[in-house]
Design an enzyme around this catalytic site. Sequence first.
Site, PDB file in Angstrom:
ATOM      1  N   LEU A 182      34.993  31.594  52.850  1.00 18.28           N
ATOM      2  CA  LEU A 182      34.283  33.063  52.020  1.00 18.28           C
ATOM      3  C   LEU A 182      34.385  34.416  52.612  1.00 18.28           C
ATOM      4  O   LEU A 182      34.069  34.540  54.550  1.00 18.28           O
ATOM      5  CB  LEU A 182      32.629  31.873  51.861  1.00 18.28           C
ATOM      6  N   GLU A 209      34.174  39.143  52.049  1.00 18.26           N
ATOM      7  CA  GLU A 209      33.027  39.801  50.977  1.00 18.26           C
ATOM      8  C   GLU A 209      34.031  39.504  49.915  1.00 18.26           C
ATOM      9  O   GLU A 209      32.968  40.003  48.838  1.00 18.26           O
ATOM     10  CB  GLU A 209      33.723  40.978  51.462  1.00 18.26           C
ATOM     11  N   GLY A 210      35.317  39.323  49.482  1.00 20.57           N
ATOM     12  CA  GLY A 210      35.354  39.163  47.943  1.00 20.57           C
ATOM     13  C   GLY A 210      34.883  37.943  46.994  1.00 20.57           C
ATOM     14  O   GLY A 210      34.267  38.507  46.166  1.00 20.57           O
ATOM     15  N   HIS A 211      34.736  37.054  47.600  1.00 23.04           N
ATOM     16  CA  HIS A 211      34.047  35.996  47.136  1.00 23.04           C
ATOM     17  C   HIS A 211      32.145  36.521  47.121  1.00 23.04           C
ATOM     18  O   HIS A 211      31.361  36.501  46.069  1.00 23.04           O
ATOM     19  CB  HIS A 211      33.664  34.711  48.417  1.00 23.04           C
ATOM     20  N   GLN A 230      46.217  21.828  43.616  1.00 21.17           N
ATOM     21  CA  GLN A 230      47.193  23.004  42.912  1.00 21.17           C
ATOM     22  C   GLN A 230      47.428  23.178  44.457  1.00 21.17           C
ATOM     23  O   GLN A 230      48.729  24.230  44.464  1.00 21.17           O
ATOM     24  CB  GLN A 230      45.662  23.676  43.138  1.00 21.17           C
ATOM     25  N   GLY A 289      38.115  36.575  40.632  1.00 18.57           N
ATOM     26  CA  GLY A 289      38.438  37.937  41.571  1.00 18.57           C
ATOM     27  C   GLY A 289      39.687  38.406  40.650  1.00 18.57           C
ATOM     28  O   GLY A 289      40.850  38.012  40.586  1.00 18.57           O
ATOM     29  N   GLN A 290      40.005  39.673  40.628  1.00 22.82           N
ATOM     30  CA  GLN A 290      40.863  40.321  39.976  1.00 22.82           C
ATOM     31  C   GLN A 290      42.248  39.914  40.782  1.00 22.82           C
ATOM     32  O   GLN A 290      43.282  40.142  40.692  1.00 22.82           O
ATOM     33  CB  GLN A 290      40.979  41.985  39.820  1.00 22.82           C
TER      34      GLN A 290
END
Length: 385
Positions: free
Chosen positions: A85, A87-89, A113, A217-218
């Site tokens: 993990l 900061e995006g998560h 995947q 997330g983008q």
Amino acid sequence: MTPLLRCLAARSARRYMLATFPRNSSHSLTASAVRCLSSSSPLRSATTSASETQIFHDVEPLRKYRRELLLSKRTVGLVPTMGALHEGHLSLVRQAAAENSHVFVSVYVNPTQFGLNEDLASYPKTWEADMAMLSALDKELASTGAGRISAVFAPSTKTMYPTMPPDSSIPGAGSFVEMRPLGQLLEGASRPVFFRGVATVCMKLFNICAPDSVYFGQKDIQQTVVIKRLVKDFHLDTEVRIGPTQRADDGLALSSRNVYLGSRRRLIGLVLSQSLRKAEAQYKAGKRKRGDILWPANAHADSVVLEQDALEPGQRARFVVDYLSLADPETMEELEEVDEIRGAILSGAVKMLPVENPGDGEELGVGGGQIPVRLIDNIVLNPVT
Ligand SMILES: Nc1ncnc2c1ncn2[C@@H]1O[C@H](COP(=O)(O)OP(=O)(O)OP(=O)(O)O)[C@@H](O)[C@H]1O
Ligand SMILES: CC(C)(CO)[C@@H](O)C(=O)[O-]
Ligand code: BAL
């Protein structure tokens, strides 16, 4: 009262509160009333204790918990992750907590995947640090009155793939969900089983967690398009929410794989976000044709490739541009011209090659700079209203 009795009493108090209080008022109450056994571990297993955030490894106990939340009219936001993990998560968890009374975070490195020649074996695993980050964030959420991180779902592969062992080959024996041609374009062209694996595991996670909303997330924009398609085409009863890409100060999109870069490749890896920004500037300046938008991005990337190739091996960070794309926001098909009513997605991928001739004391990142790193990034070109 013994610790066990205290815990059971707290659990039934919690059930009472879940059934009694409207969803946005439950958290400060549950926070103080329900923490029962103390332990050095920041988050605890649902099978052994009941802390605020419970860790579930199995489907049935999680389903039972979810049913209780449903009956007491709480909302659940699910943040699917593969751990490691950053900061995006955490930004997605914050968004989910702002919009739901309960946040579930799944931590599962999904084998299907990853193609057979991809980086499944070396994918970073940082469980203790991940749980510490979630615990710290949950404390922060408790003080703000937002929703709380009430469950971490960390299943085994046998749990996620109960019938057949996961198969990452292209013919792929097993039960899969696929979107064609969407899942075969761009990232899917370079990673042929990637979106089949993502759509399949997300279908499983959504069925298990029954979330009101799911958070993505983008940064992985094609993944968000695939997930929206999954929800639409299979009539899944959940809302897809997209959080903005979190970046380092210099613009590099945060990614779990960045730990492999080291300082030399990290600096040159900025070529991707720089190139996309140059294309975005063209759109903002009123250009709509593909060539007019993309040429400065291609020119910048090409010039950095040439610049690096010309350097001594001990100085350079070589990379290959996989694609720089201008695509439709719903199909991800390449566009010759942007329709202002639909907008478009600018995206790109580069593969940072292993570091050559590392210097003494050079910061090389995890893996000594020898693991190739795929970087992806994107910018949404918004419709003009
Ligand atoms: N920089 C970021 N900003 C916002 N969301 C992000 C960011 N990085 C990852 N996410 C989102 O977090 C979720 C989980 O992603 P994942 O666990 O694969 O992390 P990751 O950093 O994308 O890993 P990797 O880049 O190595 O694939 C996805 O929805 C992903 O889009
Ligand atoms: C959505 C996801 C958790 C599925 O494994 C993964 O692709 C990711 O972390 O972006
Ligand atoms: N962040 C998407 C997961 C992957 O690259 O496998």
